[in-house]
Structure formats: structure tokens, C-alpha cells
Write an enzyme that holds these catalytic residues in place. Structure first.
Site, short mmCIF file in Angstrom:
data_model
loop_
_atom_site.label_atom_id
_atom_site.label_comp_id
_atom_site.label_asym_id
_atom_site.label_seq_id
_atom_site.Cartn_x
_atom_site.Cartn_y
_atom_site.Cartn_z
N HIS A 225 -58.45 15.91 5.40
CA HIS A 225 -59.05 15.01 4.41
C HIS A 225 -60.37 14.47 4.97
O HIS A 225 -61.41 14.55 4.33
CB HIS A 225 -58.10 13.86 4.11
CG HIS A 225 -58.75 12.70 3.43
ND1 HIS A 225 -59.20 12.77 2.13
CD2 HIS A 225 -59.05 11.45 3.88
CE1 HIS A 225 -59.75 11.60 1.80
NE2 HIS A 225 -59.67 10.80 2.84
N ARG B 27 -58.16 22.32 -0.15
CA ARG B 27 -58.86 21.68 0.96
C ARG B 27 -58.39 22.34 2.25
O ARG B 27 -57.30 22.05 2.74
CB ARG B 27 -58.52 20.18 0.96
CG ARG B 27 -59.41 19.32 1.85
CD ARG B 27 -58.78 17.96 2.05
NE ARG B 27 -57.68 18.04 3.00
CZ ARG B 27 -56.63 17.23 3.01
NH1 ARG B 27 -56.52 16.27 2.12
NH2 ARG B 27 -55.68 17.38 3.92
N TYR C 169 -48.17 17.06 7.55
CA TYR C 169 -47.62 17.06 6.20
C TYR C 169 -47.71 18.39 5.47
O TYR C 169 -47.22 18.51 4.37
CB TYR C 169 -48.26 15.95 5.35
CG TYR C 169 -49.77 15.95 5.33
CD1 TYR C 169 -50.48 16.82 4.49
CD2 TYR C 169 -50.50 15.07 6.13
CE1 TYR C 169 -51.86 16.81 4.46
CE2 TYR C 169 -51.89 15.06 6.10
CZ TYR C 169 -52.57 15.93 5.28
OH TYR C 169 -53.92 15.92 5.24
#
Lengths: 354, 328
Positions: free
Chosen positions: A255, A251, A264
């Protein structure tokens, strides 16, 4: 887990590689068509992200990085097959022929669905993670009872693979030999949690526990994804039962537009995956092996720009639903609370013009 | 012979059979419903006659049963799921609330969730934990669902067929303590639609609103009350969602007093909602506050003390005393 071998037919440098089990059956023209599909959904997805930033969408779930997984899988579907997506399968929606504006309706907040699932044979986006896999298996059990040679494919991610519904779906599919393909897009991140928080083993290994084949494919290689998915769907249609595909992908974006991946994950990881871009390798291949001129790619980009503009214009002119429409289709038969609610809104002056 | 004396379990069995004969799209799915005929034998003999594709012994997974039924319904089937016991429906709760209840609306009316989820519910059978619960309020709270509950064999025979024929999803709550009670079942004359509450006993003093296993208890209470010169009007809801308020309100306008009786715990319950709604609808007819008789706000207790938990004749009569003593 990166070291586990996976099916690859076109490497990140755009070179064809041979595989003992799979061979590419696609012509150069078809491969160019897949490139075009990928370029269009990437462009439309960027447009949707901009529209969200400009306050025109409540949310957007970007697909960047996963174009090959979705276009390759979507290309392997036959018209009568049926698909059960999560909420990020814009590439599948494109391959099912659903107008891009319809993908955005849910994210605009004008509907809970967006299209007629029976017309396009592509179910509604499913936001509760994993629910759709069980619905897919049930649909496949219906195909069995009808004696039809159709297949079902359902999509979820590495995060979704942890859900109990996915387990139950695999159990049902296995014991009933249902004609369904479980397509996992392992994009490495479930919002902020890495795949290692979902599984100690490569996800495709789980299939053996349910008694059906599992395979890992380079999810950024549209040629490989197409061949692997085509075989899995053929097997399902011909009564050979379910299988699981783990498309190993990434990805590249957030998100959703509400997410901040810089909290993160490291830039270095992103950089590694930039070199595995699903579009660039196809372009390199077509240029180097088939002498495709730059003008071809410029034309595709121009087409995609046009579509993005159409999408923007379409979205900005989407009317809000009439307030009374919230009472539509809750039940098929008359219901006193629906009547009472509708009457109250009308009395309050929210009935619109009808 | 069109009329026969049947247990409620057998009546549901026959209703299922008739629905399956009439429509090849009807199929049953649940745990142990095939050879065993279900733990209550409600599906006895059906797999033998209709085959394993139409009477499906499912893996032991409730979310799977309901989630697969959703997919079958999308394909045009009419699945009837059996949840073995009330306390086992919760693994399927997500599919029921997120998919069963919402798919018709989400798809703009394209998908029909024409499925039935049968749940043997309520207590009173001396069972162990998770076998005696009353989860109906969760489903009544959820828009998109209908919740029906038959209380006698005749209703059960017809209501299960009505639920299966409905294009709306129906949670079909079967009061398991009444499975073995017999009644005359007329196979030619359909029962009234499930959405119509039925006055089981007419009376002029107190309206007793109830459903499920408590209907019988309330009828016993009404008989006892008659000895004290009080006439209770006992109304069996049949449809827990939606509730037939016109029938209830007509009764309350006559009696001015209401007791609502069910086994479920009282907080945020169907009984509580009925009390609130009738207070609003019938405020000027009411002569006393509406009183509820229910289970307590505790987990369903060990069976050796369940009699003290369940609404019984004494507690119902006590509630009747309270509404009768109130003079306004």
C-alpha cells in the site's frame, strides 16, 4: 467477482481480442508511446521506493501493477479537462506533464501539495479518502455553468468506494448530470482489506443505482482502458453526463512503504497477477505483431534509468522550506495570529535570512 | 430611501441579493433554499430572480454541499452554502476541515476557497434536538477559516457581503433567535469591517465580551446593572475568529474586570480562549479573575428547560457581582 466480464482488447498473452462495443483506435506508434509511459513510471516509482528506503522520503505510495489503468486513462484526457487524484495517481500526473520531482515533494515532506493545480489542470493529491470526488463534481458543476466542453475525471480505489463522500458525489453528479467520470482503480486491496470487505457486488454495478452507466474494464490492458475512458470523457464533454469506470487491476506492491503485504495476502495471488502484467502484454504484442526490435525496449529502459537518476539528484538537492513558510497562504488577507506566529519564530531566531 | 427597517433574516436576504447582482460568480447552494426560500426564508425569492443554476436546491447531503462548493470555488465561483441547522453541519465537518480550510495553503496560494458557509446557530427557539447548537468553537479552532457572526440587521446586510467578497472561507454563524428582530439598515454606508469588534454600550466597571444571541442578553443585563450603579461595557465580537484583541484589551485596561458570555459549552471554547488570552495580555490591568457565563457541559437540553441552560440576565449579573466583589 473475477468472473464478471470486462472490456478487454489485449489479453495477458499480448493478443488482440475483439469486443462488440469497443475497438482500439491506436496506431502501433501510439501504443509504443503508452508502453514508454508505463515503463517510465514503473522505473521512477521503483526509484522513489529506494529513496524512501534510504531515508530520503517519509513515505511512498507505489503504483506498480496499475500502470495501464493510469496511463490509459491519462492518455484519454484533453488539455482542458481537469483531474482530481487521490495520492497514488503518479501515472496521471505524468500524463498531465507534471515533472516527476513534483510528485515526490509531498512524500519528502517539503510541501503539502507539489504543483500548481491550475497550470496542469490536475488537483493536489488528496489523502483523506474520497474527499476529491465531491470537489470534482463541484468543479464539473462549474463547467456546466460556464457552458464549456470540458470534462472532469476523479480517481479513487475499491477502498475509497465505501466512503460516504463517494456516495454523495455520485448522487450530485447524477441529479445534476455533471460532466464527470468516476474512475475506480479496483486494485483488490485497501491496505490489508480485500475488495470483498468493501462490496458484495462488482463496484461498477453501483453506477446503475445513481442512474448513470458503469463499466468494468481490464485495468491491466492499456488499450481497453484508453478506449473506455475516451468514450466516457467524450460523453461527459458532450453533455451526456457522468459515468463510472471500474478498472480491474492489482496493487503489485505494498500500500505504501510502511505496509507489509506478506501479513495478509498470499504469494499465489501475486503470481496470478504477475501473468497479467500491464507492460509485458504490450511488449509481446509489439514484438510479435509489429516486429518491434528488442533495441527499442532497451532504449526505453535506458531513458527511464536516466530519468530515475535525474529524479534522485533532483530530490537530494531539494532544499527544506524556510520555517516561516508555514505561515504562507493560510489566509489571503492579513490575520493577527499569522502575524503573531511569524513574529515569534523570527524572535526565536528561526526567521532565516530574510 | 437608503435606510429601511428590516429583520435580520430579510437583511441577509438583501445582502445576498446585492452580492449576486454585483458578481455573477456568486451562487447559493443548500437544502430547500429554492422555492421554499430556506426553512428560515433567508433566501426567499432569490431562485425566482436568479434561476436554478445560481440558487441550487441541493440533494440532502451536507458533505456534498460543502464538497461541491470546494470544487466550484476551484473553478472560480463564490458559493454560499446554507446549512439548514447548526446540528447538521457535522457531516460536512470533514470537507470543511480537510479541504475548505487547507486548500489555499496546500496549493501554494493557487486555489482560493472564496466560499461562505451560512449556519443558523445557537438556541432559544424552542426547537427539538440538533436545532440549537453552538458549533463555532470547532471552526474557530481550525486555521484557514474565518468565523463571523452578525447580531443585528444592519451588520448582517453588510457582513454577508463582506464574507462573500472575501477570498478566505468564512463560516457565517447567524443567531437564529435574532432572525426576526428589526433594525435600521443603511444601504449606502457600509458597516465597519467584520474583524472589528464593536462596543455596543460603553461602561467603566466591567468589560462584557460576547457574540451571537448573547449580545442582546448582555445589553439587557447592562441596563439592569445600571440600576445598581454599575456600568457594563458590552462588546460584540462580530468576528469570532480572528478576535479583535486590541479593542478588547483597550476596554479591559479601563475596567480591569471581564465577563465573557456565550451560549456554547465552556470547555475548549471561544469564551475560554478569550479568557486565557486576555489574562495573558492584560494581567497587570486585571483586578479580578475573568469569569465565563456559558452553556453547561451537557448536550443541548430539551427545549422546555433551555432557559435554564442559556446565559440569562441573572447569570450575567451574578458573574458581574463576582468580578466586582473581588478587590485587588
Amino acid at each position: 467477482m473475477d468472473e464478471v466480464p470486462m472490456i478487454q482488447l489485449l489479453n495477458p498473452e499480448g493478443e488482440r481480442v475483439s469486443n462488440s462495443e469497443y475497438e482500439s483506435s491506436l496506431s502501433a506508434a501510439e501504443i509504443l508511446g503508452l508502453y514508454r509511459d508505463m515503463a517510465i513510471i514503473r522505473r521512477l516509482c521503483n526509484e522513489a521506493t529506494s529513496l524512501q528506503r534510504q531515508g530520503q522520503l517519509a513515505l511512498w505510495a507505489p503504483v506498480q501493477g496499475q500502470e495501464a489503468a493510469q496511463i490509459g486513462a491519462g492518455h484519454a484526457l484533453l488539455p482542458n479537462d481537469f483531474t482530481f487524484p487521490s495520492y497514488r495517481e503518479h501515472g496521471i500526473a505524468w500524463k498531465r506533464g507534471i515533472p516527476p520531482l513534483d510528485w515526490l515533494r509531498l512524500f519528502r515532506g517539503v510541501t503539502m501539495g507539489g504543483w500548481d493545480p491550475l497550470q496542469y489542470r490536475h488537483s493536489n493529491p488528496t489523502i483523506v479518502i474520497g474527499n476529491q470526488a465531491l470537489n470534482a463534481v463541484g468543479y464539473a458543476m462549474g463547467i456546466q455553468r460556464d457552458g464549456a466542453d470540458e470534462a472532469v475525471m476523479t480517481f479513487f480505489g475499491d477502498g475509497g468506494s465505501s466512503q460516504g463522500d463517494i456516495h454523495e458525489a455520485c448522487v450530485f453528479a447524477g441529479v445534476f448530470n455533471a460532466p464527470v467520470v468516476f474512475f475506480i482503480q479496483n486494485n483488490h486491496w485497501a491496505i490489508s482489506e480485500p475488495t470483498t470487505r468493501q462490496s458484495r457486488i462488482p463496484l461498477f454495478h453501483r453506477a446503475s443505482g445513481y442512474g448513470f452507466p458503469g463499466v468494468r474494464v481490464d485495468g491491466n490492458d492499456v488499450l481497453a482502458v484508453y478506449e473506455v475512458t475516451k468514450r466516457a470523457l467524450d460523453n461527459a464533454r458532450s453533455g451526456n453526463g457522468p459515468s463510472l469506470i471500474e478498472a480491474f487491476t492489482y496493487r503489485m506492491g505494498a500500500h505504501t512503504t510502511s505496509d507489509d503485504p506478506t501479513r495478509y495476502r498470499l504469494e499465489a495471488e501475486l503470481e496470478t497477477w504477475r501473468h497479467r502484467d500491464p507492460l509485458e502484454r504490450v511488449k509481446s504484442y509489439l514484438v510479435r505483431t509489429h516486429g518491434e526490435p528488442q533495441s527499442t525496449f532497451d532504449e526505453i529502459a535506458a531513458d527511464a534509468d536516466h530519468m530515475a537518476l535525474d529524479l534522485r539528484e533532483g530530490l537530494l538537492s531539494l532544499p527544506d522550506p524556510a520555517p516561516l513558510s508555514m505561515f504562507d497562504h493560510v489566509y489571503t488577507e492579513p490575520h493577527p495570529l499569522i502575524e503573531a506566529g511569524r513574529r515569534e519564530l523570527i524572535d526565536l531566531g528561526f526567521g532565516g535570512e530574510q | 430611501m437608503t435606510t429601511e427597517n428590516l429583520t435580520m433574516a430579510k437583511a441577509i436576504n438583501e445582502g445576498l441579493r446585492r452580492a449576486m447582482e454585483k458578481d455573477p460568480k456568486v451562487l447559493l447552494m443548500g437544502e430547500d433554499i429554492g422555492k421554499l426560500g430556506g426553512v428560515f426564508r433567508v433566501t426567499d425569492g432569490l431562485q425566482k430572480d436568479f434561476g436554478e443554476l445560481r440558487v441550487v436546491d441541493a440533494p440532502l447531503a451536507e458533505s456534498g454541499i460543502v464538497g461541491a462548493a470546494v470544487g466550484l470555488a476551484m473553478r472560480g465561483y463564490r458559493p454560499v452554502c446554507e446549512i439548514q441547522f447548526d446540528g447538521f453541519v457535522y457531516p460536512a465537518f470533514d470537507q470543511i476541515v480537510s479541504q475548505v480550510a487547507k486548500q489555499h495553503a496546500r496549493s501554494g496560494g493557487v486555489y482560493k476557497m472564496a466560499l461562505v458557509i451560512r449556519i443558523p446557530f445557537e438556541g432559544g427557539i424552542g426547537a427539538i434536538e440538533h436545532h440549537s447548537e453552538s458549533p463555532e468553537s470547532y471552526f474557530a479552532h481550525t486555521a484557514g477559516l474565518r468565523v463571523y457572526s452578525p447580531t443585528n440587521a444592519y451588520d448582517a446586510y453588510w457582513m454577508i457581503q463582506e464574507a462573500i467578497a472575501s477570498d478566505d472561507p468564512v463560516i457565517f454563524c447567524e443567531p437564529k433567535s435574532r432572525y426576526w428582530e428589526k433594525a435600521e439598515v443603511d444601504r449606502e454606508t457600509p458597516a465597519r469591517p467584520a474583524t472589528e469588534a464593536q462596543i455596543r454600550r460603553a461602561g467603566s466597571d466591567v468589560t462584557v465580551v460576547t457574540y451571537g444571541a448573547s449580545v442582546k442578553t448582555c445589553l439587557r443585563a447592562a441596563q439592569a446593572a445600571e440600576g445598581e450603579g454599575r456600568q457594563l461595557e458590552v462588546i460584540d465580537l462580530r468576528s469570532i475568529s480572528p478576535v479583535d484583541y486590541p479593542t478588547l484589551a483597550a476596554s479591559v485596561e479601563k475596567t480591569g474586570r471581564v465577563v465573557v458570555v456565550s451560549e456554547a459549552p465552556p470547555v475548549a471554547s471561544v469564551a475560554g480562549d478569550i479568557a486565557a488570552t486576555l489574562s495573558e495580555m492584560c494581567f497587570y490591568s486585571l483586578r479580578a479573575p475573568i469569569v465565563r457565563v456559558s452553556g453547561y457541559h451537557v448536550p443541548y437540553p430539551p427545549s422546555r428547560i433551555e432557559e435554564e441552560y442559556l446565559p440569562n440576565v441573572d447569570r450575567i449579573l451574578d458573574a458581574v457581582d463576582r468580578v466586582m466583589e473581588c478587590e485587588s
